[in-house]
Design a protein around this motif. Sequence first.
Motif, PDB file in Angstrom:
ATOM      1  N   LYS A  18       0.823  -1.209   0.000  1.00 43.75           N
ATOM      2  CA  LYS A  18       0.000   0.000   0.000  1.00 43.75           C
ATOM      3  C   LYS A  18       0.859   1.262   0.000  1.00 43.75           C
ATOM      4  O   LYS A  18       1.943   1.305   0.570  1.00 43.75           O
ATOM      5  N   ASP A  19       0.300   2.288  -0.625  1.00 44.24           N
ATOM      6  CA  ASP A  19       0.839   3.626  -0.440  1.00 44.24           C
ATOM      7  C   ASP A  19       0.674   4.008   1.018  1.00 44.24           C
ATOM      8  O   ASP A  19      -0.262   3.561   1.695  1.00 44.24           O
ATOM      9  N   SER A  20       1.552   4.861   1.487  1.00 44.33           N
ATOM     10  CA  SER A  20       1.371   5.424   2.821  1.00 44.33           C
ATOM     11  C   SER A  20       1.902   6.846   2.833  1.00 44.33           C
ATOM     12  O   SER A  20       2.721   7.221   1.989  1.00 44.33           O
ATOM     13  N   LEU A  21       1.412   7.620   3.762  1.00 45.19           N
ATOM     14  CA  LEU A  21       2.104   8.846   4.151  1.00 45.19           C
ATOM     15  C   LEU A  21       2.855   8.480   5.416  1.00 45.19           C
ATOM     16  O   LEU A  21       2.251   8.081   6.420  1.00 45.19           O
ATOM     17  N   SER A  22       4.172   8.576   5.361  1.00 42.99           N
ATOM     18  CA  SER A  22       4.998   8.139   6.481  1.00 42.99           C
ATOM     19  C   SER A  22       5.845   9.284   7.014  1.00 42.99           C
ATOM     20  O   SER A  22       6.207  10.220   6.283  1.00 42.99           O
TER      21      SER A  22
ATOM     22  N   THR B 220      14.168   7.937  -3.468  1.00 47.63           N
ATOM     23  CA  THR B 220      14.943   8.385  -2.304  1.00 47.63           C
ATOM     24  C   THR B 220      14.035   8.910  -1.185  1.00 47.63           C
ATOM     25  O   THR B 220      14.538   9.456  -0.197  1.00 47.63           O
ATOM     26  N   THR B 221      12.720   8.731  -1.317  1.00 49.54           N
ATOM     27  CA  THR B 221      11.777   9.326  -0.359  1.00 49.54           C
ATOM     28  C   THR B 221      12.051   8.894   1.081  1.00 49.54           C
ATOM     29  O   THR B 221      12.089   9.719   2.002  1.00 49.54           O
ATOM     30  N   ALA B 222      12.233   7.591   1.303  1.00 50.22           N
ATOM     31  CA  ALA B 222      12.461   7.106   2.674  1.00 50.22           C
ATOM     32  C   ALA B 222      13.731   7.704   3.260  1.00 50.22           C
ATOM     33  O   ALA B 222      13.764   8.083   4.447  1.00 50.22           O
TER      34      ALA B 222
ATOM     35  N   ASP C 262       8.402  -1.474   1.551  1.00 48.83           N
ATOM     36  CA  ASP C 262       9.761  -0.972   1.354  1.00 48.83           C
ATOM     37  C   ASP C 262      10.601  -1.315   2.589  1.00 48.83           C
ATOM     38  O   ASP C 262      10.272  -0.882   3.700  1.00 48.83           O
ATOM     39  N   PRO C 263      11.688  -2.093   2.442  1.00 52.79           N
ATOM     40  CA  PRO C 263      12.516  -2.439   3.598  1.00 52.79           C
ATOM     41  C   PRO C 263      13.056  -1.222   4.348  1.00 52.79           C
ATOM     42  O   PRO C 263      13.381  -1.308   5.529  1.00 52.79           O
TER      43      PRO C 263
ATOM     44  N   LEU D 175       7.785  -8.964   1.152  1.00 54.66           N
ATOM     45  CA  LEU D 175       8.720  -8.293   2.058  1.00 54.66           C
ATOM     46  C   LEU D 175      10.071  -9.009   2.095  1.00 54.66           C
ATOM     47  O   LEU D 175      11.126  -8.371   2.031  1.00 54.66           O
ATOM     48  N   ASP D 176      10.020 -10.338   2.193  1.00 55.41           N
ATOM     49  CA  ASP D 176      11.257 -11.126   2.245  1.00 55.41           C
ATOM     50  C   ASP D 176      12.076 -10.960   0.968  1.00 55.41           C
ATOM     51  O   ASP D 176      13.306 -10.811   1.015  1.00 55.41           O
ATOM     52  N   MET D 177      11.403 -10.987  -0.176  1.00 49.93           N
ATOM     53  CA  MET D 177      12.115 -10.845  -1.450  1.00 49.93           C
ATOM     54  C   MET D 177      12.707  -9.447  -1.599  1.00 49.93           C
ATOM     55  O   MET D 177      13.839  -9.278  -2.071  1.00 49.93           O
TER      56      MET D 177
END
Length: 309
Positions: free
Chosen positions: A149-153, A210-212, A229-230, A282-284
Amino acid sequence: MRRTYGIAGVLISAMLALAACGGGGGATGGNPLDTSSAAPSGSASGGGGKAVIGSFDFDESVLLGSIYAQALEAKGVQVEEKPRIGSREAVYDQVKSGGLTIVPEYNGNLLAFIDLQNTAATTDEVNAALKEKLPAELEVLDSSPAEDKDSLSISKDTQTKQSINTIEDLAKVSKNMIVGGPPEFKKRWEAKFKEVYGLEFKEWKPTGPTTADAIKDGSIQVGNVFTTDPKMTANNLVPLQDPKNIFPAQNVTPLLNKAAATDTIRTTLNAISAKLTTQSLLDMMQKISVNKDEPATVAKEWLTTNGLG
């Protein structure tokens, strides 16, 4: 990153794919990825045919495209991969025209792209709306349980200092914040954020992949980060709760050019969707983002582990 294809090439691809649809009969039984049970090339119920598989310009989409490609090749389909084409705006029309046969999609974002005002939220609601809204040239197959999912983080530090837990909470401070995301993020979401949550930001920055990292280093205060996203965990980020469901269900769902798809393609991709989970995604992605493994290698390993390759 944008690629174009000539009309002649599109027509040739469409003619080849249509030829592959000839012949009647249902799909063969057993493992749909077992090439030993494939029908003769050119039959709609078996192997053969041709598929051009595209992906968006981020690692997870490239991974999913490789999973689709390797599975179809194992079934005898001639596959051409066109990875990292660009955004949905660049990819959608190519699937519709036949320049691409398949793209791994996210059902909620696809629906928002073709009908921004649609309020469908759950997987079933979103897929029902897609079947109603998609043009005749396109179809979606089974959605997988895997959801990105998209999120605002925001950073954990911002959450603690500002007491922000939901997107609704963000409204009281958003005018002092810089928000980041893909280049198309502002165009897609600015009006809806304001309408649903009353969000107005100080500035919008096209931070892309590069957002995170931009949230972590403080160059932006809030950003559009995918929940698988890890870097969400590595950078100690917090996805804000979305009580009004502005971001709908985002199940991984194959989008196909209907005329170019065979029964072999449909059964093979549906078998993948049945096995793909959020945790496996997530694992991949951890292997790709952290271990720096190649998407094709990770895709092959997943297919083999799940008895699909």
